[in-house]
Design a protein around this motif. Structure first.
Motif, PDB file in Angstrom:
ATOM      1  N   UNK A   1      -2.208  11.274  -6.086  1.00  0.00           N
ATOM      2  CA  UNK A   1      -2.203  10.470  -4.863  1.00  0.00           C
ATOM      3  C   UNK A   1      -1.344  11.180  -3.825  1.00  0.00           C
ATOM      4  N   UNK A   2      -1.958  11.509  -2.694  1.00  0.00           N
ATOM      5  CA  UNK A   2      -1.247  12.278  -1.669  1.00  0.00           C
ATOM      6  C   UNK A   2      -0.983  11.486  -0.392  1.00  0.00           C
ATOM      7  N   UNK A   3      -1.431  10.239  -0.325  1.00  0.00           N
ATOM      8  CA  UNK A   3      -1.200   9.462   0.882  1.00  0.00           C
ATOM      9  C   UNK A   3      -1.849   8.097   0.804  1.00  0.00           C
ATOM     10  N   UNK A   4      -1.766   7.378   1.916  1.00  0.00           N
ATOM     11  CA  UNK A   4      -2.318   6.024   1.990  1.00  0.00           C
ATOM     12  C   UNK A   4      -2.950   5.813   3.362  1.00  0.00           C
ATOM     13  N   UNK A   5      -4.121   5.167   3.354  1.00  0.00           N
ATOM     14  CA  UNK A   5      -4.803   4.836   4.605  1.00  0.00           C
ATOM     15  C   UNK A   5      -4.997   3.321   4.653  1.00  0.00           C
ATOM     16  N   UNK A   6      -4.398   2.718   5.670  1.00  0.00           N
ATOM     17  CA  UNK A   6      -4.509   1.273   5.847  1.00  0.00           C
ATOM     18  C   UNK A   6      -5.179   0.974   7.187  1.00  0.00           C
ATOM     19  N   UNK A   7      -5.671  -0.260   7.337  1.00  0.00           N
ATOM     20  CA  UNK A   7      -6.291  -0.654   8.602  1.00  0.00           C
ATOM     21  C   UNK A   7      -5.270  -0.542   9.727  1.00  0.00           C
ATOM     22  N   UNK A   8      -5.626   0.221  10.734  1.00  0.00           N
ATOM     23  CA  UNK A   8      -4.722   0.430  11.857  1.00  0.00           C
ATOM     24  C   UNK A   8      -3.685   1.508  11.637  1.00  0.00           C
ATOM     25  N   UNK A   9      -3.675   2.111  10.457  1.00  0.00           N
ATOM     26  CA  UNK A   9      -2.683   3.150  10.145  1.00  0.00           C
ATOM     27  C   UNK A   9      -3.302   4.092   9.119  1.00  0.00           C
TER      28      UNK A   9
ATOM     29  N   UNK B   1      -6.375  12.261  -4.219  1.00  0.00           N
ATOM     30  CA  UNK B   1      -6.905  10.946  -3.850  1.00  0.00           C
ATOM     31  C   UNK B   1      -5.970  10.319  -2.829  1.00  0.00           C
ATOM     32  N   UNK B   2      -6.532   9.489  -1.969  1.00  0.00           N
ATOM     33  CA  UNK B   2      -5.740   8.741  -0.989  1.00  0.00           C
ATOM     34  C   UNK B   2      -5.958   7.252  -1.253  1.00  0.00           C
ATOM     35  N   UNK B   3      -4.858   6.563  -1.448  1.00  0.00           N
ATOM     36  CA  UNK B   3      -4.941   5.105  -1.587  1.00  0.00           C
ATOM     37  C   UNK B   3      -5.501   4.543  -0.267  1.00  0.00           C
ATOM     38  N   UNK B   4      -6.505   3.645  -0.345  1.00  0.00           N
ATOM     39  CA  UNK B   4      -7.169   3.175   0.874  1.00  0.00           C
ATOM     40  C   UNK B   4      -7.425   1.668   0.794  1.00  0.00           C
TER      41      UNK B   4
END
Length: 400
Positions: free
Chosen positions: A70-78, A89-92
């Protein structure tokens, strides 16, 4: 006496469209668009995740179970705005942008995360759980056409594309005048031989639903001089005048006579319709005039068939007529010999899923209590009857 279709053609022929104004979108419900709403961006504006889970390269998952860093995270608006490479993989989250390099999302239910790594228990495929940029709407597309009425179901469309103000048609100003010495205001107790003025309230509600701005004028008794005076006063500040009562052929039916004495142009004065035969349509000065029957069911039916159409066309609405459909009849319905009928019915579905129109038990055009349960009007051609189980044309009435 003219046919219903000809009456409608006359209304269409005489209609003039009002001007436009620009209003805040928050005030636009019930108004008619005078411009096209055009998308100013793609929707979604980026590749968007449909699931909570992990953005990955699909090829990395074909031999699942597979362990990815896991190399990062993608959230709504960010979002995560780097580029994903193989083995990562990116946590989403749902609604978040899919990062560059990722071509699939695996849902969280098929994963387990420990110490910065995620194990995916099943493979995924390219495009899985991703809505691609522009899949919903492409920039430049007309998403709502001129002539559409703004309602709770579509008001989000102009809002989503930056229309803080909307160009809409002006509302027709409608004057409502009830006539007859037997009519009293609704807050008064009727004396012998009197009834309360329920028509004005009904017509006010129908006008507002159709997008008009109604004003109720004082009741006028059976006096030709008073009637002329009230009509003259009402048309001064109105685009449409609606009167109820006094349009038949009795001794005290004075509305048509008053209009003629005032110099009104009468386009028609009788329609081959039940209920609503003595409906009058004309023009006095700059105002259109409808003389509707005094019986409440007749007034309601003729409003739905004729007045609603005029109000809609004056605003440029794309389809101002009632929505039509078909249903099977639940019981026998009979028309009249010379006039087509629009008869009240309730709607339901039978065991086979068919729409069924069942006649309302009512006692003629004065029975507004029975008519209150109406969901639709059933069309029965002149001189015909329809039997239970036959398919008929219906016009839906909006009820909440």
């Amino acid at each position: 006496m003219i046919q219903i279709s000809k009456a409608i053609r006359i209304i269409d022929r005489e209609t003039t469209i009002l001007g436009t104004e620009r209003i805040d979108i928050a005030d636009a419900t019930g108004r008619v668009l005078a411009e096209n709403i055009v998308a100013d961006t793609d929707l979604p504006p980026f590749d968007r995740s449909q699931m909570d889970g992990y953005a990955v390269k699909a090829d990395d998952t074909k031999n699942a179970p597979v362990k990815l860093q896991i190399v990062g995270e993608s959230a709504a608006g960010r979002g995560w705005h780097k580029t994903l490479i193989s083995g990562e993989a990116v946590r989403i989250m749902t609604g978040a942008p899919v990062p560059k390099g990722a071509d699939a999302v695996q849902k969280i239910e098929l994963s387990s995360e420990v110490d910065g790594f995620v194990t995916l228990t099943e493979p995924t495929s390219k495009g899985r759980f991703i809505i691609a940029k522009g899949d919903e709407v492409r920039k430049g597309r007309v998403v709502l056409k001129q002539g559409s009425m703004i309602d709770p179901g579509n008001i989000s469309l102009p809002a989503a594309f930056g229309y803080a103000k909307l160009k809409v048609s002006k509302r027709p100003r409608v004057a409502i005048v009830s006539t007859g010495s037997e009519i009293v205001e609704i807050n008064k107790k009727p004396k012998q031989d009197q009834i309360r003025n329920s028509n004005s309230l009904m017509l006010t509600a129908l006008c507002r639903r159709a997008g008009a701005d109604p004003t109720v004028f004082p009741i006028v008794g059976d006096d030709i001089s008073d009637l002329r005076s009230q009509i003259s006063n009402a048309v001064k500040s109105s685009d449409i005048l609606i009167t109820t009562g006094g349009v038949s052929v009795g001794k005290y039916d004075l509305t048509k006579l008053a209009l003629e004495q005032l110099g009104a142009e009468i386009f028609f004065g009788k329609v081959a319709l039940k209920p609503g035969k003595p409906t009058v349509f004309g023009k006095l000065k700059k105002a259109f005039v409808f003389g509707l029957p005094g019986n409440p069911v007749s007034a309601a039916v003729t409003f739905h068939l004729f007045v609603r159409r005029l109000i809609g066309r004056m605003q440029g609405i794309a389809n101002p007529f009632l929505k039509d459909g078909t249903a099977v009849v639940g019981a026998r319905m009979k028309g009249t010999r010379e006039r087509s009928s629009y008869l009240p019915a309730s709607l339901s579905t039978d065991a086979d899923g068919r729409l069924v129109a069942t006649p309302i038990r009512w006692f003629g055009s004065s029975d507004f209590v029975g008519f209150a349960a109406t969901d639709a009007l059933v069309f029965v051609p002149a001189g015909e009857a329809v039997e239970a189980g036959e398919t008929v044309k219906i016009s839906f009435l909006l009820r909440y």
